[in-house]
Design a protein around this motif. Sequence first.
Motif, short mmCIF file in Angstrom:
data_model
loop_
_atom_site.label_atom_id
_atom_site.label_comp_id
_atom_site.label_asym_id
_atom_site.label_seq_id
_atom_site.Cartn_x
_atom_site.Cartn_y
_atom_site.Cartn_z
N ASN A 1 -86.20 3.16 -95.79
CA ASN A 1 -85.97 1.81 -95.26
C ASN A 1 -87.21 1.29 -94.55
O ASN A 1 -87.85 2.02 -93.77
CB ASN A 1 -84.80 1.81 -94.27
N LEU A 2 -87.53 0.02 -94.77
CA LEU A 2 -88.62 -0.61 -94.04
C LEU A 2 -88.32 -0.57 -92.54
O LEU A 2 -87.20 -0.87 -92.11
CB LEU A 2 -88.80 -2.06 -94.48
N GLY A 3 -89.32 -0.19 -91.73
CA GLY A 3 -89.15 -0.15 -90.29
C GLY A 3 -88.33 1.01 -89.78
O GLY A 3 -88.01 1.07 -88.58
N HIS A 4 -88.02 1.97 -90.64
CA HIS A 4 -87.19 3.09 -90.23
C HIS A 4 -87.80 3.86 -89.07
O HIS A 4 -87.10 4.31 -88.15
CB HIS A 4 -86.98 4.03 -91.42
N HIS B 1 -87.45 -6.95 -91.16
CA HIS B 1 -88.51 -5.99 -91.46
C HIS B 1 -89.26 -6.37 -92.74
O HIS B 1 -90.37 -5.88 -92.98
CB HIS B 1 -87.93 -4.58 -91.62
N GLY B 2 -88.66 -7.20 -93.57
CA GLY B 2 -89.30 -7.59 -94.82
C GLY B 2 -90.43 -8.58 -94.66
O GLY B 2 -91.17 -8.83 -95.61
N GLY B 3 -90.56 -9.18 -93.46
CA GLY B 3 -91.65 -10.12 -93.21
C GLY B 3 -91.33 -11.53 -93.70
O GLY B 3 -90.17 -11.92 -93.85
N GLU B 4 -92.37 -12.29 -93.97
CA GLU B 4 -92.22 -13.70 -94.35
C GLU B 4 -92.05 -13.82 -95.86
O GLU B 4 -92.98 -14.16 -96.59
CB GLU B 4 -93.43 -14.50 -93.87
N THR B 5 -90.85 -13.56 -96.31
CA THR B 5 -90.53 -13.66 -97.73
C THR B 5 -89.77 -14.96 -97.99
O THR B 5 -89.22 -15.56 -97.07
CB THR B 5 -89.65 -12.47 -98.16
N PRO B 6 -89.71 -15.41 -99.25
CA PRO B 6 -88.92 -16.61 -99.56
C PRO B 6 -87.47 -16.49 -99.12
O PRO B 6 -86.88 -17.45 -98.61
CB PRO B 6 -89.05 -16.74 -101.08
N PHE B 7 -86.87 -15.31 -99.30
CA PHE B 7 -85.48 -15.12 -98.89
C PHE B 7 -85.34 -15.25 -97.38
O PHE B 7 -84.42 -15.92 -96.88
CB PHE B 7 -84.96 -13.76 -99.34
N PRO C 1 -92.28 4.19 -98.95
CA PRO C 1 -92.57 5.52 -98.39
C PRO C 1 -91.42 6.05 -97.52
O PRO C 1 -90.66 5.27 -96.93
CB PRO C 1 -93.81 5.27 -97.53
N TRP C 2 -91.32 7.36 -97.45
CA TRP C 2 -90.41 7.99 -96.50
C TRP C 2 -91.09 7.96 -95.13
O TRP C 2 -92.19 8.50 -94.95
CB TRP C 2 -90.12 9.43 -96.89
N ILE C 3 -90.44 7.31 -94.18
CA ILE C 3 -91.05 7.17 -92.83
C ILE C 3 -90.01 7.52 -91.76
O ILE C 3 -88.84 7.54 -92.02
CB ILE C 3 -91.60 5.76 -92.59
#
Length: 299
Positions: free
Chosen positions: A18-21, A223-229, A297-299
């Motif tokens: 997961n992003l930001g994990h 955590h996904g940042g500035e995305t269109p969604f 990545p695994w973080i």
Amino acid sequence: MASIGLGLAALGRPGYINLGHDEDLPPGRAVDDLRVRTHELLEQAWQAGVRYFDAARSYGLAEKFLGEWLTPERRTQLTIGSKWGYTYVGDWRTDADTHEVKDHGLATFERQWPETLQALGGPPDFYLVHSLTADSPALDDKRLLDRLGELADSGVRVGLSTSGPRQSETLRRAIDLGTPFSAVQATWNVLEPSVGAALAEAHDAGWFVVVKEAVANGRLTTHGGETPFNEFAHQRGIAPDALAIGAAMAQPWADIVLSGATTASQLASNLAYRVDGPLTEFIQQPEEYWTERSALPWI
């Protein structure tokens, strides 16, 4: 409409994709740290009315943490799903070369089923083959299918979880096979909804349908940042994760949509989901989506 469940994939072990994990979990991420965090999230979910909890043998100590939190009274009021077929080998390290090993053979089932019983203190309501893909031999393994049939006859609903760009193909093979399968957990989200038609077929056939990765491993969160969604969600005053969860909740074939929250604020935001349109403009090609996911990545 579907109900929300809590999945423990990112809580039962120190590393995940997961992003930001790495920001969401306690700094040390020791066993006791994650035990406390998991119990806190389980309690928060319980108090909010969540009654479906999801684990797997490969989620580190997720089954054990869940089993420790259960009481006889709670167990009669909730539903538990778990999965077999992957073994956690990460040794509680985030930098392990290999975190989990896949094997859908009968020997793995025979080893992991008693482990699940011991960790949970009894049988789960659902037991799924974990991340079955088109190249897995499990659907052609008569000895395994017969053994899973015995488990289904005992009252545990047997199913499969799916992964990858060919989820629909795998699921339809299982639907055609029928017994012993009657439940599925699949990745569906506004970026990758390609399995939706097959999930509708499963639902129509009487299967129990669970949605996983509704927030796309964090890509449909802040955590996904500035995305269109995310920009779309912010313009409407909705948290991205709440919008993504709402899209999954609105699917008529869904029974459960899993939250994969690892913090109290994430769970509260997931539970405050909102439905706002079909969101078809954000769909990716399945191959593109799964290529991007495999690079996390695994973080």
